[in-house]
Scaffold this active site. Structure first.
Site, PDB file in Angstrom:
ATOM      1  N   LEU A   1    -106.959  34.642  18.551  1.00 51.71           N
ATOM      2  CA  LEU A   1    -108.234  35.151  19.055  1.00 51.71           C
ATOM      3  C   LEU A   1    -109.194  34.047  19.464  1.00 51.71           C
ATOM      4  CD1 LEU A   1    -108.928  37.960  16.422  1.00 51.71           C
ATOM      5  CD2 LEU A   1    -107.893  38.198  18.682  1.00 51.71           C
TER       6      LEU A   1
ATOM      7  N   ARG B   1     -87.008  17.399   1.114  1.00 52.09           N
ATOM      8  CA  ARG B   1     -86.196  18.067   2.120  1.00 52.09           C
ATOM      9  C   ARG B   1     -85.688  17.059   3.144  1.00 52.09           C
ATOM     10  NH1 ARG B   1     -88.199  22.881   5.933  1.00 52.09           N
ATOM     11  NH2 ARG B   1     -89.201  21.217   7.104  1.00 52.09           N
TER      12      ARG B   1
ATOM     13  N   TYR C   1     -92.295  32.519  -5.090  1.00 52.25           N
ATOM     14  CA  TYR C   1     -91.892  31.492  -4.143  1.00 52.25           C
ATOM     15  C   TYR C   1     -90.397  31.268  -4.285  1.00 52.25           C
ATOM     16  CZ  TYR C   1     -94.371  28.026  -1.338  1.00 52.25           C
ATOM     17  OH  TYR C   1     -94.936  27.332  -0.309  1.00 52.25           O
TER      18      TYR C   1
END
Lengths: 680, 633
Positions: free
Chosen positions: B346, B490, B553
């Site tokens: 928006l 990671r 999670y």
């Protein structure tokens, strides 16, 4: 993945089935006592919370579900909570099992003795056992054996004990509890008891479903119940009952377990212990109430030879994969899971479809004995020419033909490989010598104990009706063996009959006819809802494959060599067709205003006996109350008969026009299209 | 390490220092205020960038300090050294410069990975592989005249073409770039943004707001079907605290500020917002607002929607804001809720007034070991029921407990290792906890000292009822540290054939256990069915408690050796896991947002009418789809 394979094979011949091992062999060679006392340490569910039967009860009593229903009942009836709670405890007390290893050992010992005298062998597919063992560790397991005999559940527990698998808890009908001592023994070997009907009893339902779910979710033990609800007296599979299946699937829908494995188990008896008992029952002699003394009297069965039993543990079916793409589990997100809710439309139809698939899986893995084929042939050849029965060598020839046909249709036939057919036939006949007689090289059903009475000889006190009934016992017993093979031939037979009744060879018309018959008989046989087209295609495929039929774009044509097959198939279904017609005729001719559901069976039986004695009916089999009940159920389902609720409980209101037109359509006198319209 | 947060004397010292800082902050306030006002005057010229505010973390050229193809700072990474030991480089974190002896074994055992099998990333960004920019010349010309800095440099553009989803990082490591923005602009203040949005509307240019770039919902991906010129609007230079109002305990802040700067600057004057999402080092205030972010300490401070008092957003239709700063209003649906969670569809959030709190006097970590996850969840549920949750309470499952254990740095003294051994013996042997089932909750208490201690006792008492044993501050602290370094891990995994990611949901209390079990099992099953050769790591933790439920999670990673298209497999498994979450009564997202990754489930999540409402807002506010990142709807 694997579970889907159970259903989806196009060509049943391609199905690879496991081999069997005889477990009695080892029993005959080693000590039963040592066997009963051996170390029993089964593998268990990986998510198991070890608990005793007693803690199980208190878990159930403390569950949110039960609390909710108790308070609901209190609100509705104004009873005190304590009072209701007490009722719950006593329901649970009445229901709960008390599984004890010592009792199981006792059974292991005695059943070893009993089985060895009764049966030649008990054959089990050990690969199925291995699959089961794997499944038990991974997910809660539900065992779904077929139900043909009282023996079934003792046998199941016996097998699981033998293979060192977790002993199941078994849903048993309350009628067993009537048997004083035995009821308790069964309880201690893992049976829990449920009332036969508790339709409106909210409290009972809550206790019952919570009890089953608790055992399932905890992985306490595999839950075992009979999809068919009761023993099939006809050896046909019964329309599955959905209540318990719904209960064991519910924890999956609500996410309380990751998955549930359903293991269909097919138990086939070469000779059923209750053979003539069932036939009598179907003929209206009420079944004896289960009692201990009755069981002891049944001891005389011990001296007889009941052949062998085959038990096939099918592929475990994962509820999760069944439900994939069919059930939106999100529907359970908006209401607390402990509030009981009637299953939604889609859940209901999913459970129903699954139940049919499971029963089909049971059927497909039923082992058929040569005798089953012989019984089919003998029933079709009761009279040939002037002579009764059929010549032995002709029977053998026909049996070989039928053997090959049934194999092509995917039957799980146990025909000894390296024995000459004549020997196979004669040994089958000798095992069932109560039902057949061989004289002058001809084989016939053992109708009438004394044989046809010589003229002039006093017919003693036996009325024609009594004689008819005693013949019917033999015929119904025999039919129950034929019925074991029905599922193999059913779809082709429906097609054959459709071709027979259809007014032309146009494929569309044959299909209409097929669809009508299938619809008509869907209370009689296991026909999966909504599978008309598949069934039609399967039937065409099988008949084309065996060269009996040619199917083109528009037409369905019977070939020269297909004639024999089609005659056999139509004759197989003929008793049912005629049975339904006669029921229709009865309803049109004799049904009065006040006919109630209760009176229906005795009245229709009387009507049929009359017709049989007058020679206007060909098939004595039609006397089976099972057939009569099923046809009424079909008529009710189709709206040709309605049940009036109100003052007179279950009064039947017959739509004569419609019943008439249904009868005509069944007889091929009216084209299907019209009947369909009449139905609407 | 052991003494800086605990121990009576150092505490007193610390508190004294803090007070001093607060007082100093008070004294300096007029000066601060001045500078804020100065800053508020828009110096759009930006000729000498960044020299005047060295204290700010994020430069325009982010790649100078951050990895272009991985998580976080260039100087901080895990690696296996020549001895095969894991270490963490750099100086920024507690773990920096340390050897982590347990990691290698854990890594090899958990994933079946081997240090022999490496999958190194493309080291340098090859600019020639980046599509040349599609420029809207008229827009560029007019933008030049405003003096707002912009760039068409390939590195700048690539950096803003992605968030941190696995597939995004995986592609970068392979040197593959899809559609990237055609240019980057760095507005310096609210008025700059107004100008940019006007120009974009005028010339029909697609704008994609970019805050911290930590999105994990594919929200920053450029829609490949977009044919207009795409301009990435990087808010990082709008990073000032414009004013602090101590009477009302609010601060007015530019939305580009990243979490660590906001906290640090406020701390200097003795305040904090208390909003600490795990990504707070890099994520921005505007990003929090646009995604409905949640902070670790929400139990005390609230989530972003509780913290925000006033928002200013620039849209193609103009600026939207409320006329006052009343703490609550009954004026129809709260327009803030059109803005919060709008995910850049928006407009651009430029300034936010936020609640602030005095810095807590005292902080204490803690941890509790439970015999199993079920007991742990029951305990958290009870804590929530009694509404006595500490600032943060998190429950890790057994796999994550082991993971946390593997990240223990090398112990310096024999005494500590002896103590550890003793602890382990006590818990597993003496208390009979099964090391393969036990799990641990980490706790963080904040407030004044006395209350913290009281609170701590209350929580430990509850824990004891569920079989929980207090397991020390150190374990707790390490648990929280883990959240900051896990993203770095990671990258290490990806050097050795291991890919993974986390995702989250929120779920009613009665379904927490079920959803954890089922989603983990689904992941394992899907991996197997899709040909993953090694068992995956599938683990979860409960990270937030609410009155009516919790946030869960999931971490999920696997060794992809032998797979031809590992990212596709990964995505399929994640998709299945999300379906499982929804089927088990979990939400589509608790705080990551929808982006483009989870768009397909929006309709069933908010219903057709809800979808229509959102669409009609979009249609009114941005009829020409200037904010064309195509998130959410």
């Amino acid at each position: 993945m694997a579970s889907k394979a159970v259903y989806s094979q196009r060509d049943p011949m391609l199905k690879k089935r496991d081999d069997f091992e005889d477990i009695l062999e080892e029993r005959r060679n080693s000590s039963d006592l040592r066997y009963a006392l051996r170390c029993y340490a089964p593998v268990v569910y990986k998510g198991l919370c070890p608990s005793k039967a007693g803690t199980l009860k208190s878990m159930v009593l403390q569950s949110d579900q039960l609390h909710y229903v108790i308070h609901q009942v209190c609100r509705e009836t104004g009873r005190a909570v304590d009072d209701v709670q007490e009722e719950v405890s006593s329901i649970l007390e009445e229901m709960a099992h008390r599984l004890q290893l010592s009792t199981v050992r006792f059974f292991a010992f005695t059943l070893s003795k009993v089985f060895k005298t009764l049966f030649r062998s008990i054959c089990v597919n050990e690969e199925g056992i291995q699959r089961l063992q794997q499944a038990i560790q991974e997910h809660p397991v539900v065992l779904l054996p077929s139900h043909r005999s009282y023996m079934d559940f003792l046998l199941m527990s016996y097998l699981l004990y033998t293979y060192d698998l977790a002993l199941p808890v078994i849903a048993a009908g309350m009628d067993f509890m009537g048997m004083k001592f035995v009821g308790e023994m069964l309880r201690m070997s893992g049976a829990f008891f449920i009332r036969r009907s508790f339709g409106g009893d909210k409290l009972y339902w809550a206790v019952f479903s919570e009890y089953v779910k608790t055992m399932l979710k905890n992985g306490f033990a595999p839950v075992e119940f009979f999809l068919e609800g009761t023993r099939s007296r006809t050896s046909k599979s019964l329309t599955p009952k959905l209540g318990l299946l719904n209960i064991v699937m519910d924890p999956f829908f609500k996410g309380e377990v990751f998955d549930v494995s359903l293991v269909p188990v097919s138990i086939s008896y070469e000779r059923i212990l209750e053979e003539s008992l069932y036939a009598r029952e179907l003929l209206g002699v009420p079944k004896p109430k289960e009692s201990t003394s009755g069981l002891i009297k049944a001891r005389k069965v011990l001296s007889e030879d009941y052949g062998s039993i085959h038990v096939y543990f099918g592929q475990p079916v994962s509820v999760r994969s069944l439900a994939e793409g069919r059930v939106n589990r999100c529907q359970f997100n908006l209401i607390p899971r402990h509030i009981p809710k009637k299953p939604s439309e889609d859940i209901h139809s999913f459970v129903n479809d699954s139940a049919y698939r499971l029963v089909r899986a049971q059927e497909e893995n039923m082992v058929l004995k040569p005798w089953v084929l012989l019984a089919s042939l003998l029933l079709q050849n009761q009279v040939s020419g002037q002579k009764r029965g059929i010549a032995l060598d002709e029977l053998t020839e026909q049996a070989v033909w039928l053997r090959d046909l049934s194999r092509q249709y995917g039957a799980f036939l146990h025909w000894p490989e390296h024995t000459p057919p004549s020997e196979v036939v004669s040994s089958s006949l000798s095992l069932h010598r109560g039902l057949v007689r061989i004289s002058e090289g001809r084989v016939q059903l053992a109708l009438g104990q004394r044989g046809p009475a010589a003229p002039g000889e006093p017919r003693s006190a036996v009325t024609p009706e009594e004689e008819l009934l005693s013949q019917a016992v033999i015929i119904l017993s025999c039919a129950s063996y034929r019925n074991q093979a029905l599922h193999v031939f059913l779809r082709p037979a429906l097609l054959a009959s459709a071709i027979h009744t259809a007014s032309s060879n146009k494929k569309q018309e044959v299909f209409n006819s097929f669809s009508f018959l299938r619809n008509m008989f869907s209370n009689e046989f296991i026909l999966c809802p909504g599978a008309t087209v598949q069934d039609f295609e399967e039937a065409c495929y099988l008949l084309v494959k065996t060269g009996a039929l040619q199917v083109t774009q528009q037409d369905v044509l019977v070939t020269e060599r297909g004639h024999r097959t089609l005659v056999f198939l139509t004759s197989m279904l003929d008793p049912f067709l005629q049975g339904y017609q006669v029921v229709c005729r009865f309803l049109c001719e004799e049904a009065t205003e006040a006919l109630t559901e209760k009176q229906f069976i005795p009245a229709v039986r009387k009507f049929i006996i009359k017709h049989l004695l007058a020679g206007r009916l060909r098939y004595t089999e039609v006397l089976s109350s099972d057939l009569q009940k099923n046809s009424l159920a079909a008529l009710l389902r189709l709206g040709a008969v309605r049940k009036i609720k109100g003052a007179e409980q279950g009064t039947l209101k017959v739509n004569t026009v419609m019943v008439n037109s249904l009868e005509d359509t069944l007889g091929g006198k009216l084209p299907t299209q019209k009947a369909v319209i009449a139905r609407l | 390490m052991a003494s800086n947060s605990s121990g009576g004397s150092s505490d007193r010292q610390r508190i004294a220092q803090q007070r001093l800082r607060i007082i100093a902050g008070h004294l300096q306030r007029p000066v601060d205020g001045d500078s804020a006002i100065l800053a508020a005057e828009c110096k759009a010229q930006g000729s000498k960038p960044d020299t005047s505010r060295e204290e700010k973390t994020v430069p325009r050229r982010r790649q100078e300090i951050m990895k272009w193809n991985g998580w976080g700072y260039s100087d901080s990474r895990f690696l296996f050294n020549k001895k095969g030991q894991a270490e963490f480089t750099g100086k920024r974190y507690r773990l920096s410069g340390m050897i982590i002896p347990g990691l290698k074994d854990w890594f090899e055992c958990t994933f079946g990975a081997s240090l022999q099998h490496k999958t190194p990333a493309t080291p340098l960004l090859n600019s020639s592989a980046v599509q040349p920019p599609t420029l809207n010349e008229a827009f560029v010309e007019e933008l030049k005249s405003t003096g707002i800095p912009f760039s068409q440099d390939a590195e700048d553009r690539v950096f803003r073409a992605h968030g941190h989803c696995l597939h995004e990082i995986f592609a970068l490591r392979e040197g593959k770039f899809g559609r990237v923005p055609d240019m980057v602009v760095w507005p310096n203040c609210h008025n700059d943004v107004v100008k940019i949005v006007e120009l974009a509307s005028k010339h029909n240019v697609c704008l994609i707001p970019y805050g911290g770039g930590t999105s994990v919902s594919s929200a920053l991906e450029c829609p490949p079907e977009e044919t207009r010129s795409i301009v990435s609007l990087d808010t990082s230079q709008m990073n000032r605290i414009l004013w602090v109002d101590e009477k009302n305990l609010t601060a007015h802040v530019e939305a580009g500020i990243v979490g660590q700067d906001l906290e640090r600057l406020l701390n200097e004057s003795g305040y904090c917002t208390g909003h600490e999402p795990d990504s707070m080092e890099f994520s921005s205030l505007g990003g929090w607002v646009a995604t409905r972010a949640s902070g670790m300490k929400k139990n005390i401070y609230g989530n972003i929607e509780d913290l925000v008092v006033h928002i200013k957003m620039v849209t193609p239709q103009g600026v939207i804001e409320k006329s006052c700063q009343g703490p609550r209003m009954s004026t129809g649906p709260d327009i803030h809720h059109f803005i919060m969670g709008s995910e850049g569809t928006l407009g651009v959030v430029t300034e936010v007034t936020m609640k602030i709190r005095p810095m807590p006097e005292y902080q204490k970590y803690g941890s509790v070991v439970f015999p199993n996850f079920e007991q742990g969840v029951a305990c958290l549920r009870e804590v929530a029921r009694q509404r006595c949750a500490p600032a943060s309470i998190r429950l890790m499952d057994n796999e994550q407990f082991k993971f946390g254990h593997a990240l223990k740095p090398q112990v310096s003294s024999i005494f500590t290792s002896f103590l550890d051994g003793l602890k382990k013996f006590y818990i597993t042997k003496f208390k009979g906890f099964d090391p393969n089932r036990l799990c641990v909750a980490t706790l963080l208490f904040e407030g004044d000292r006395e209350k913290v201690l009281q609170h701590e006792k209350q929580v430990y008492d509850i824990a004891a009822k569920f079989g929980g044993l207090a397991a020390g501050e150190d374990n707790g602290q390490r648990g929280y540290m883990l959240t900051f370094v896990i993203a770095y891990l990671r990258d290490l995994g990806m050097d050795y054939y291991v890919i993974g990611e986390s995702f989250e949901t929120s779920v009613p209390w009665d379904r927490v256990l079920d959803i954890c079990r089922n989603v983990k099992a689904r992941i394992v099953r899907e991996c197997k069915e899709r040909g993953v050769q090694f068992p995956p790591l599938s683990t979860c933790r409960v990270t937030q408690t609410y009155d009516a439920g919790a946030c869960v999670y999931f971490y999920f990673a696997f060794n992809y050796r032998g797979l031809s298209d590992p990212v596709h497999v990964y995505e399929q498994v994640e998709h299945a896991a999300r379906e499982e979450i929804l089927a088990n009564g979990g939400s589509l997202s608790h705080h990551h947002g929808v982006g483009k990754l989870r768009k397909e489930w929006m309709r069933e999540t908010v219903s057709n009418v809800g979808m229509g409402m959102l669409k009609s807002v979009k249609d009114y506010v941005d009829p020409n789809n200037i904010f064309g990142n195509r998130n959410l709807l």
